[in-house]
Scaffold this motif. Structure first.
Motif, PDB file in Angstrom:
ATOM      1  N   THR A   1       0.792  -1.238   0.000  1.00 15.11           N
ATOM      2  CA  THR A   1       0.000   0.000   0.000  1.00 15.11           C
ATOM      3  C   THR A   1       0.821   1.283   0.000  1.00 15.11           C
ATOM      4  OG1 THR A   1      -0.202  -0.371   2.365  1.00 15.11           O
ATOM      5  CG2 THR A   1      -2.122  -0.908   0.992  1.00 15.11           C
ATOM      6  N   HIS A   2       2.145   1.142  -0.074  1.00 13.60           N
ATOM      7  CA  HIS A   2       2.943   2.360  -0.283  1.00 13.60           C
ATOM      8  C   HIS A   2       4.283   2.006  -0.904  1.00 13.60           C
ATOM      9  CE1 HIS A   2       4.213   6.471   0.044  1.00 13.60           C
ATOM     10  NE2 HIS A   2       5.343   6.088   0.613  1.00 13.60           N
ATOM     11  N   ILE A   3       4.416   2.347  -2.164  1.00 13.79           N
ATOM     12  CA  ILE A   3       5.668   2.050  -2.865  1.00 13.79           C
ATOM     13  C   ILE A   3       5.849   3.080  -3.976  1.00 13.79           C
ATOM     14  CG2 ILE A   3       4.440   0.340  -4.299  1.00 13.79           C
ATOM     15  CD1 ILE A   3       7.193  -1.161  -4.479  1.00 13.79           C
ATOM     16  N   HIS A   4       7.105   3.477  -4.192  1.00 12.65           N
ATOM     17  CA  HIS A   4       7.448   4.363  -5.310  1.00 12.65           C
ATOM     18  C   HIS A   4       8.106   3.476  -6.362  1.00 12.65           C
ATOM     19  CE1 HIS A   4       6.545   7.569  -2.501  1.00 12.65           C
ATOM     20  NE2 HIS A   4       7.444   7.089  -1.670  1.00 12.65           N
ATOM     21  N   MET A   5       7.295   2.957  -7.260  1.00 13.61           N
ATOM     22  CA  MET A   5       7.762   1.875  -8.132  1.00 13.61           C
ATOM     23  C   MET A   5       8.823   2.309  -9.135  1.00 13.61           C
ATOM     24  SD  MET A   5       4.122  -0.193  -8.503  1.00 13.61           S
ATOM     25  CE  MET A   5       4.717  -1.442  -9.654  1.00 13.61           C
TER      26      MET A   5
ATOM     27  N   PHE B   1      -0.936  10.372   1.204  1.00 11.08           N
ATOM     28  CA  PHE B   1       0.111  11.373   1.495  1.00 11.08           C
ATOM     29  C   PHE B   1       1.040  10.861   2.584  1.00 11.08           C
ATOM     30  CE2 PHE B   1      -1.052  13.502   5.588  1.00 11.08           C
ATOM     31  CZ  PHE B   1      -2.225  12.815   5.850  1.00 11.08           C
ATOM     32  N   HIS B   2       2.266  11.396   2.580  1.00 18.09           N
ATOM     33  CA  HIS B   2       3.248  11.074   3.616  1.00 18.09           C
ATOM     34  C   HIS B   2       2.901  11.855   4.880  1.00 18.09           C
ATOM     35  CE1 HIS B   2       5.683  10.275  -0.130  1.00 18.09           C
ATOM     36  NE2 HIS B   2       5.931   9.179   0.550  1.00 18.09           N
ATOM     37  N   GLN B   3       2.526  11.139   5.938  1.00 16.05           N
ATOM     38  CA  GLN B   3       2.130  11.801   7.182  1.00 16.05           C
ATOM     39  C   GLN B   3       3.177  11.491   8.253  1.00 16.05           C
ATOM     40  OE1 GLN B   3       0.480  10.807  10.553  1.00 16.05           O
ATOM     41  NE2 GLN B   3       1.094  12.955  10.698  1.00 16.05           N
TER      42      GLN B   3
ATOM     43  N   VAL C   1       0.181   7.763   5.073  1.00 18.57           N
ATOM     44  CA  VAL C   1       1.330   6.849   5.041  1.00 18.57           C
ATOM     45  C   VAL C   1       2.322   7.220   6.155  1.00 18.57           C
ATOM     46  CG1 VAL C   1       3.281   6.049   3.641  1.00 18.57           C
ATOM     47  CG2 VAL C   1       1.086   6.552   2.556  1.00 18.57           C
ATOM     48  N   HIS C   2       2.916   6.221   6.761  1.00 21.84           N
ATOM     49  CA  HIS C   2       3.867   6.311   7.875  1.00 21.84           C
ATOM     50  C   HIS C   2       3.105   6.419   9.199  1.00 21.84           C
ATOM     51  CE1 HIS C   2       6.917   6.416   4.893  1.00 21.84           C
ATOM     52  NE2 HIS C   2       6.751   7.676   4.539  1.00 21.84           N
ATOM     53  N   VAL C   3       2.510   7.593   9.489  1.00 25.22           N
ATOM     54  CA  VAL C   3       1.593   7.724  10.628  1.00 25.22           C
ATOM     55  C   VAL C   3       2.245   7.257  11.928  1.00 25.22           C
ATOM     56  CG1 VAL C   3      -0.867   7.525  11.186  1.00 25.22           C
ATOM     57  CG2 VAL C   3      -0.127   6.962   8.909  1.00 25.22           C
TER      58      VAL C   3
ATOM     59  N   THR D   1       6.279  -1.021   1.347  1.00 29.68           N
ATOM     60  CA  THR D   1       7.740  -1.157   1.316  1.00 29.68           C
ATOM     61  C   THR D   1       8.420   0.176   1.001  1.00 29.68           C
ATOM     62  OG1 THR D   1       7.588  -1.874  -0.982  1.00 29.68           O
ATOM     63  CG2 THR D   1       7.729  -3.592   0.692  1.00 29.68           C
ATOM     64  N   ASP D   2       7.671   1.111   0.420  1.00 31.15           N
ATOM     65  CA  ASP D   2       8.102   2.488   0.217  1.00 31.15           C
ATOM     66  C   ASP D   2       9.179   2.666  -0.857  1.00 31.15           C
ATOM     67  OD1 ASP D   2       8.326   5.219   0.470  1.00 31.15           O
ATOM     68  OD2 ASP D   2       8.745   5.230   2.604  1.00 31.15           O
ATOM     69  N   THR D   3      10.408   2.313  -0.528  1.00 36.29           N
ATOM     70  CA  THR D   3      11.517   2.674  -1.419  1.00 36.29           C
ATOM     71  C   THR D   3      12.253   1.434  -1.929  1.00 36.29           C
ATOM     72  OG1 THR D   3      12.936   2.856   0.515  1.00 36.29           O
ATOM     73  CG2 THR D   3      11.928   4.873  -0.259  1.00 36.29           C
TER      74      THR D   3
HETATM   75 ZN   LIG Z   1       7.086   7.219   0.395  1.00 39.01          ZN
END
Ligand SMILES: [Zn+2]
Length: 440
Positions: free
Chosen positions: A62-66, A220-222, A244-246, A295-297
């Motif tokens: 649910t959060h990745i910069h592909m 959004f990155h929170q 995201v993050h939270v 996984t994000d990055t």
């Molecule tokens: Zn991110």
């Protein structure tokens, strides 16, 4: 409509009414699950023997910069957010539109290979309208079910180092891309909002309302404390938003998130690498918030979501144990020391909860009649069937190596441990070629 019958697996439906079936079957017709049960009758166009396999809903990141997929390893030394911005972000404008699409496509393939059939791609490397279309087209070709969040982040043009387009041009382009959207794909458009810290609340609110006006889900990155409460007070919290993050959220804010029926995406390995607390994992379980994992990055974190689930569960236990020690409850009695989650609960973060994050909570994330046929088979043979909860087995013992079969949208993408119709040599050459430009 073609049909697939999966026979004799440990079917972890993630549906409370259906539970887990030992030697269960799943019948797929077209892109949907038609039936789940024991001894289902065919005929079907294709029968898959799932003996010795755990059958789970397709995993969703649910959060990745592909777009960062070809940069794997470039952020290995990541320790603090500063390094990310100084090493990774400057590569963004070295991707031409074609490279950008290729990167997204290859990331999607590797994710499918690892049983990740769905993604919320926070696409924040869009430098031109061509980049946006290349990424969208790539998503339509992989076979993943994707919410492509068009990144508006001004935060990534920090210090004026990175050339960026005017904000209004991005909004216009997004509207145009939305009008070009095709119905026959598994890709939906959304918005990656700017960070409140860098854009300010006013611009963030404008973007949030823009997303609402155009029927687009937003993420959004929170990061900073108190933002969830502020958004609640501003009337900006609703189930269409995926923070995201939270990781600095209070318990009161978690309750607000639950009341707004919001799924949150936490990215454990990145949170730790940049020095943030991970107590949110345990607390989200306790407050019954729809917790999801990202996984994000790809430049720093393995996109193997199963390994992230295991890591996350370990963090939950580490936090629970720390609390028990602080309260003088060690040694644990096993009875009075409540735990936040069981290992099998972790699978919900990448299936049912994640489906909600994609806006598909009623159509995806469980193996139940009527749901989209996104299914993964994990091999346990020849080392023994799961003992006890098969979902716990998947979380604690499953790895990408075990991903035998992957189906998304009712189409077999991986079979007998190999992606279908994919030339591995061609992939290797494509990545090597792309890297000669973006890592130059
Ligand atoms: Zn991110």
């Amino acid at each position: 409509m073609s049909s697939i019958l999966i026979k004799n697996g440990f079917v972890v439906t993630m549906d409370p009414r259906l539970g887990t079936l030992t030697r269960g079957d799943v019948l797929i017709r077209g892109d949907r699950i038609e039936a789940v049960g024991k001894d289902l009758e065919g005929p079907a166009d294709k029968t898959i023997d799932a003996t010795g396999k755990i059958v789970i809903p397709g995993l969703i990141d649910t959060h990745i910069h592909m777009w960062q997929h070809p940069l794997r390893g470039l952020a290995s030394e990541l320790w603090s957010h500063l390094i990310y911005k100084s090493v990774i972000t400057p590569t963004r404008d070295r991707f031409n539109a074609k490279d950008f699409g290729t990167a997204v496509y290859l990331c999607g393939l590797e994710m499918l290979d690892r049983g990740v059939t769905g993604a919320l791609d926070f696409c924040h490397g869009i430098m031109t309208p061509g980049h946006a279309r290349a990424a969208y087209d790539a998503h339509t070709r992989t076979g993943q079910r994707v919410l492509m969040a068009y990144g508006l982040s001004l935060g990534y043009s920090f210090d004026g180092q990175i050339p960026d387009r005017p904000h209004g041009a991005k909004l216009d382009d997004l509207i145009e891309l939305q009008s070009e959207q095709r119905e026959d794909t598994m890709v939906t458009l959304g918005v990656g909002l700017s960070e409140i810290e860098t854009a300010g609340l006013e611009l963030f609110t404008k973007e949030r309302n823009f997303a609402r006006d155009h029927g687009l889900r937003a993420t959004f990155h929170q990061n900073s404390p108190g933002q969830i409460l502020t958004l609640h007070e501003q009337g900006l919290l609703d189930g269409e938003l995926v923070p995201v993050h939270v990781n600095s959220v209070s318990d009161r804010e978690l309750r607000l998130l639950r009341e707004a029926d919001i799924a949150i995406s936490v990215t454990p390995e990145v949170e730790i690498a940049v020095g943030r607390s991970m107590s949110v994992l345990s607390r989200a379980f306790r407050e019954d918030v729809k917790l999801c994992i990202g996984t994000d990055t790809p430049s720093r974190v393995s996109i193997d979501l199963l390994s992230q689930l295991r890591l996350s569960f370990t963090m939950v236990q580490a936090h629970d144990a720390a609390e028990a020690r602080a309260a003088g409850r060690l040694p644990l009695s096993g009875q009075n020391d409540s735990r936040s989650a069981a290992p099998g609960d972790m699978l919900a973060t990448a299936t049912v909860n994640a489906a909600h994050a994609l806006g598909l909570g009623d159509q995806l994330g469980t193996l139940a009649p009527g749901k989209f046929a996104d299914v993964v088979l994990l091999e346990t043979w020849p080392y023994g069937d799961p003992i006890g909860d098969a979902a716990a087995h998947a979380v604690l013992f499953g790895s990408s190596r075990d991903v035998d079969t992957v189906i998304s949208g009712g189409v077999v993408r991986k079979e007998n441990g190999a992606l279908v119709g994919v030339d591995r040599q061609e992939i290797a050459e494509t990545i090597a070629d792309l890297r000669t430009r973006v890592l130059a």
